[in-house]
Design an enzyme around this catalytic site. Structure first.
Site, mmCIF file in Angstrom:
data_model
loop_
_atom_site.group_PDB
_atom_site.id
_atom_site.type_symbol
_atom_site.label_atom_id
_atom_site.label_comp_id
_atom_site.label_asym_id
_atom_site.label_seq_id
_atom_site.Cartn_x
_atom_site.Cartn_y
_atom_site.Cartn_z
ATOM 1 C CE1 TYR A 141 -42.943 -21.570 23.192
ATOM 2 C CE2 TYR A 141 -44.092 -22.901 24.811
ATOM 3 C CZ TYR A 141 -43.250 -21.852 24.509
ATOM 4 O OH TYR A 141 -42.715 -21.107 25.512
ATOM 5 C CE LYS A 192 -34.636 -11.114 13.762
ATOM 6 N NZ LYS A 192 -33.943 -9.899 14.277
ATOM 7 C CG ASP A 224 -34.168 -7.462 16.876
ATOM 8 O OD1 ASP A 224 -35.277 -7.111 16.407
ATOM 9 O OD2 ASP A 224 -33.121 -7.412 16.196
ATOM 10 C CG ASP A 248 -42.205 -18.310 26.967
ATOM 11 O OD1 ASP A 248 -42.844 -18.252 28.032
ATOM 12 O OD2 ASP A 248 -41.087 -18.871 26.858
ATOM 13 C CG ASP A 252 -41.066 -14.727 31.810
ATOM 14 O OD1 ASP A 252 -42.279 -15.017 31.789
ATOM 15 O OD2 ASP A 252 -40.207 -15.474 32.337
HETATM 16 C C1 IPM Z 1 -45.417 -19.765 30.297
HETATM 17 C C2 IPM Z 1 -44.401 -20.809 30.658
HETATM 18 C C3 IPM Z 1 -44.648 -22.052 29.820
HETATM 19 C C4 IPM Z 1 -44.439 -21.665 28.378
HETATM 20 C C5 IPM Z 1 -43.789 -23.264 30.196
HETATM 21 C C6 IPM Z 1 -43.902 -23.608 31.666
HETATM 22 C C7 IPM Z 1 -44.104 -24.446 29.355
HETATM 23 O O1 IPM Z 1 -43.124 -20.302 30.509
HETATM 24 O O2 IPM Z 1 -46.622 -20.024 30.459
HETATM 25 O O3 IPM Z 1 -45.012 -18.682 29.871
HETATM 26 O O4 IPM Z 1 -43.320 -21.712 27.864
HETATM 27 O O5 IPM Z 1 -45.423 -21.314 27.731
HETATM 28 MG MG MG Z 2 -43.033 -18.233 30.023
#
Ligand code: IPM
Ligand code: MG
Length: 358
Positions: A141, A192, A224, A248, A252
């Protein structure tokens, strides 16, 4: 001592969900002795529209001098074509890095009332309670060099750099081990290391830090496999610690185990437990302004703020109990609605939780 909260609603549903969280804070202030001041400022696309920058200096200054930041969400179609430096997401990344919020705590807890809202079988997810500790200010990042360049043959190439210095791994690993001590005493470090040097070093450092935490069980998993295990047998995890990009993606995935991304709060902390608190969902421009977003993730982010930065664990529990109570009463926003429940809007959900703060 009165603490300062900077409220940055951001874009899209960010406005609606932070308004409900502020309602909760105001009630805690009025009836339960919470001593805070709140000031808001624009961030993201909303700030760009006024200041031509997603993170105006005045907003950054407000965030820096606050004890805690409450953030809604940033982003929207309208700003997607701006140069990368001016996009709403850039404000989020800049806040994380300027405030040195290196430890991102993303709990994934399944409320028993919502077991049937998960896309996974109830027996796989019932009782789920895991915590992802994502490193937030390093990795690909922020790694340099990065950019696009033209190769000798005229073809263009985009490139980024994944890297981790020892101190970056060490401090986030400590946060994970300390968190595990208060939970089920298990840390799974995700990397990884079979392919990447950055991950090899990550693993070495985590093993070294683990020596100071003999009471916590450490395991390692390739990312993975971790992605697979999260949907196969998520209850094997207690605390997962991982780098920025893997965290990240996995967070999710973990959020969906609980039925809705609309339920999950997060905390991003610096070395002194100053923090930025935000729902893990985005700005959802498709449903913005319709009073149908779920404010619970933001309200639970306030609970995390009370616990980690404001030193008010009893008030944090008060919020969590109120959330549980409205779920027991059958109130559901659209994202967690199932047949037989009562569908409510953002405001109604916020009101019910605020009233439920007994
Ligand atoms: C998160 C989001 C952010 C990230 C984006 C919006 C930059 O996906 O907070 O997980 O990638 O960190
Ligand atoms: Mg995210």
């Amino acid at each position: 001592m009165t603490k300062k909260i900077a409220v940055l609603p951001g874009d899209g549903i960010g406005h609606e969900v932070t308004a409900e969280a502020v309602k909760v804070l105001e009630r805690l202030r009025r009836d339960f002795g919470l001593k805070v001041t709140m000031d808001s400022a624009p961030v993201g696309g909303t700030a760009y529209d006024v200041y031509h920058h997603p993170l105006p200096a005045s907003t950054l200054a407000l965030a820096k001098q606050a004890d805690a930041v409450l953030l809604g969400a940033v982003g929207g179609y309208k700003w997607d074509t701006l140069p990368r430096e001016l996009r709403p997401e850039k404000a989020l990344l800049a806040l994380r890095s300027e405030l040195q919020l290196f430890a991102n705590l993303r709990p994934a807890i399944l409320y028993p009332q919502l077991a049937s809202a998960s896309t996974l079988r109830a027996d796989i997810v019932a009782g789920l309670d895991l915590l992802i500790v994502r490193e937030l200010t390093g990795d690909i990042y922020f790694g340099e060099p990065r950019g696009t360049r033209t190769l000798a043959n005229g073809e263009r190439e985009g490139f980024n750099t994944m890297k981790y210095a020892e101190h970056e791994v060490e401090r986030v690993a400590r946060v994970a081990f300390i968190a595990a001590r208060k939970r089920n005493k298990k840390v799974c470090s995700v990397d990884k290391a079979n392919v990447l040097e950055a991950s090899g070093l990550w693993r070495e450092v985590v093993i070294r830090v683990a020596e100071d935490f003999q009471d916590v069980e450490l395991s390692h998993m390739y990312v993975d496999n971790a992605a697979m295990q999260l949907v196969k047998a998520p209850k094997q995890f207690d605390v997962i610690v991982t780098g920025n990009i893997f965290g990240d993606i996995l967070s999710d995935e973990a959020s969906m185990l609980t039925g809705s991304i609309g339920m999950l709060p997060s905390a991003s902390l610096d070395a002194q437990n100053k923090g930025m608190y935000e729902p893990i969902h985005g700005s959802a421009p498709d449903i913005a302004g319709k009073n149908c977003a779920n404010p619970i993730a933001t309200i639970l982010s306030v609970a995390m703020m009370l616990r980690y930065t404001l030193g008010e664990p009893m008030l944090a529990e008060r919020i969590e109990r109120a959330v549980s109570k409205v779920l027991d009463q059958g109130l559901r926003t659209a994202d967690i609605y199932t047949e037989g429940m009562t569908k409510v809007g953002t405001k109604e959900m916020g009101d019910a939780i605020t009233q439920g703060l007994m």
